[in-house]
Design an enzyme around this catalytic site. Sequence first.
Site, mmCIF file in Angstrom:
data_model
loop_
_atom_site.group_PDB
_atom_site.id
_atom_site.type_symbol
_atom_site.label_atom_id
_atom_site.label_comp_id
_atom_site.label_asym_id
_atom_site.label_seq_id
_atom_site.Cartn_x
_atom_site.Cartn_y
_atom_site.Cartn_z
ATOM 1 N N GLN A 1 0.830 -1.204 0.000
ATOM 2 C CA GLN A 1 0.000 0.000 0.000
ATOM 3 C C GLN A 1 0.860 1.247 0.000
ATOM 4 O OE1 GLN A 1 -2.313 0.522 3.596
ATOM 5 N NE2 GLN A 1 -3.920 1.625 2.534
ATOM 6 N N TYR B 1 0.462 4.716 0.547
ATOM 7 C CA TYR B 1 -0.326 5.859 1.032
ATOM 8 C C TYR B 1 0.560 6.860 1.765
ATOM 9 C CZ TYR B 1 -5.171 4.258 0.163
ATOM 10 O OH TYR B 1 -6.364 3.898 -0.409
ATOM 11 N N SER B 2 1.040 6.478 2.959
ATOM 12 C CA SER B 2 1.741 7.420 3.831
ATOM 13 C C SER B 2 3.031 7.927 3.202
ATOM 14 C CB SER B 2 2.068 6.760 5.175
ATOM 15 O OG SER B 2 0.891 6.439 5.877
ATOM 16 N N SER C 1 4.321 -1.743 4.421
ATOM 17 C CA SER C 1 4.454 -3.144 4.814
ATOM 18 C C SER C 1 4.612 -4.030 3.580
ATOM 19 C CB SER C 1 3.218 -3.603 5.596
ATOM 20 O OG SER C 1 3.037 -2.834 6.749
ATOM 21 N N GLU D 1 -11.316 -1.618 4.864
ATOM 22 C CA GLU D 1 -10.227 -2.303 5.566
ATOM 23 C C GLU D 1 -10.693 -2.927 6.873
ATOM 24 O OE1 GLU D 1 -5.791 -1.219 7.355
ATOM 25 O OE2 GLU D 1 -7.063 0.339 6.505
ATOM 26 N N SER E 1 -4.052 8.099 13.127
ATOM 27 C CA SER E 1 -3.837 8.302 14.557
ATOM 28 C C SER E 1 -5.169 8.514 15.278
ATOM 29 C CB SER E 1 -2.936 9.526 14.785
ATOM 30 O OG SER E 1 -3.630 10.709 14.417
ATOM 31 N N GLU F 1 -6.006 10.968 17.053
ATOM 32 C CA GLU F 1 -6.468 12.351 16.852
ATOM 33 C C GLU F 1 -7.245 12.480 15.540
ATOM 34 O OE1 GLU F 1 -3.155 12.285 19.676
ATOM 35 O OE2 GLU F 1 -3.470 11.416 17.698
#
Length: 403
Positions: free
Chosen positions: A134, A136-137, A172, A256, A382, A384
């Site tokens: 993936q 994304y980040s 990952s 997910e 997160s 938050e």
Amino acid sequence: MDFALTPEDEDFRAEARAWLGAHLVGEYARAAGQGRPGSEHEATGVRRRWERELGGAGWIGLGWDPPHGTYGNRSATLIQQVVWAEEYARAGAPGRVGHIGENLLAPTLLAYGTEEQRRRFLPAIARGEELWCQGYSEPGAGSDLAAVRTSAVRDEGGSGDYRITGQKIWTSLAQDADWCFVLARTEEGARGHRGLSFLLVPMDQPGRIEVRPIRQMSGTSEFNEVFFDGAAARAEHRVGAEGDGWRVATGLLALERGVSTLVQQIGFAAELDEVLRSALRTGAARRDPVLRDQLVRAWAELRTMRWNALTTLGGGEDPGAPSVAKLLWGGWHQRLGELAMRVRGAEAALGPDDWSPEHPYELDAWQRLFLFTRADTIYGGSDEIQRTILAQRVLGLPREART
């Protein structure tokens, strides 16, 4: 939704249990329990062969049924998917290297992809032949995906294909993946949710894609940085319209936390059982009433999470359900890591007896659990961010003013 098992469901459970008992032998049995979160680097070769074993018997992609058709998988009701997940986890089978393709990309293609994309990618996932990661980040765009800076521009040769440049992080299984789904900015100058596209990118592009492992404080390197330097993605491998990537990407995040959440909880239950047994064996639960109360609370909270997950599965679309699930399990698992250390006492700070200069940073399973769970309330969005989603999208509270 009624989750009572029918005779057909019980037959399905018996078939699943019998198949796992007959095939989870030899090297697969020796890899039992390996490859879970925090140890995804373990036994990847064996687990990849196990993926093909599962695929050959049709156990990958349960429920990819009409109207889209089947792609080499078994037909299964939602309850039967839960049954399979429970039996798989209880058998202690190896951690799945195909999880991202089966549980993230495949449902996304079923929801947003074209039939050509489904027929190209789903059968290979169902056979256990192609692995996914993936994209994304990014550095500076973790939980806040709207800050993505990786860019994808159209090839000047006229093919309409994309060239991707940028960096992804915390990826990952990137070192083993054949493909990566990448959220990239395809509109120059666009900001926030606008101008993003969801692209399917082959990883076998030497000189254009570089994977670098990230060594963590647990001593393992299951996460990676991925660098794209003009990497190619075909136009027909864009999922959804150009610029519609935010809708596809957030839809994937909602998908997910479905049946896979229940699989995760069964793994949590096994970890909790080990902590409880240790507390009883050492007498820690008898000596410390506060610890005893915390262990009982952990047991009760895990049962609550299970019923919440089952209710969510049968309750239709709920914009807050994924965030609630993440808040529940992230904090719970982090507290479990702390409990594991508390039960062991001072011994938790000691390294293994067979320490050597060649292996100076070997940790046992409980120490790795404690260190890995420090990230549970951060990765995957997160706490938050999850609370902000609930405040704005569910409760309708005003957005926080930005200066």
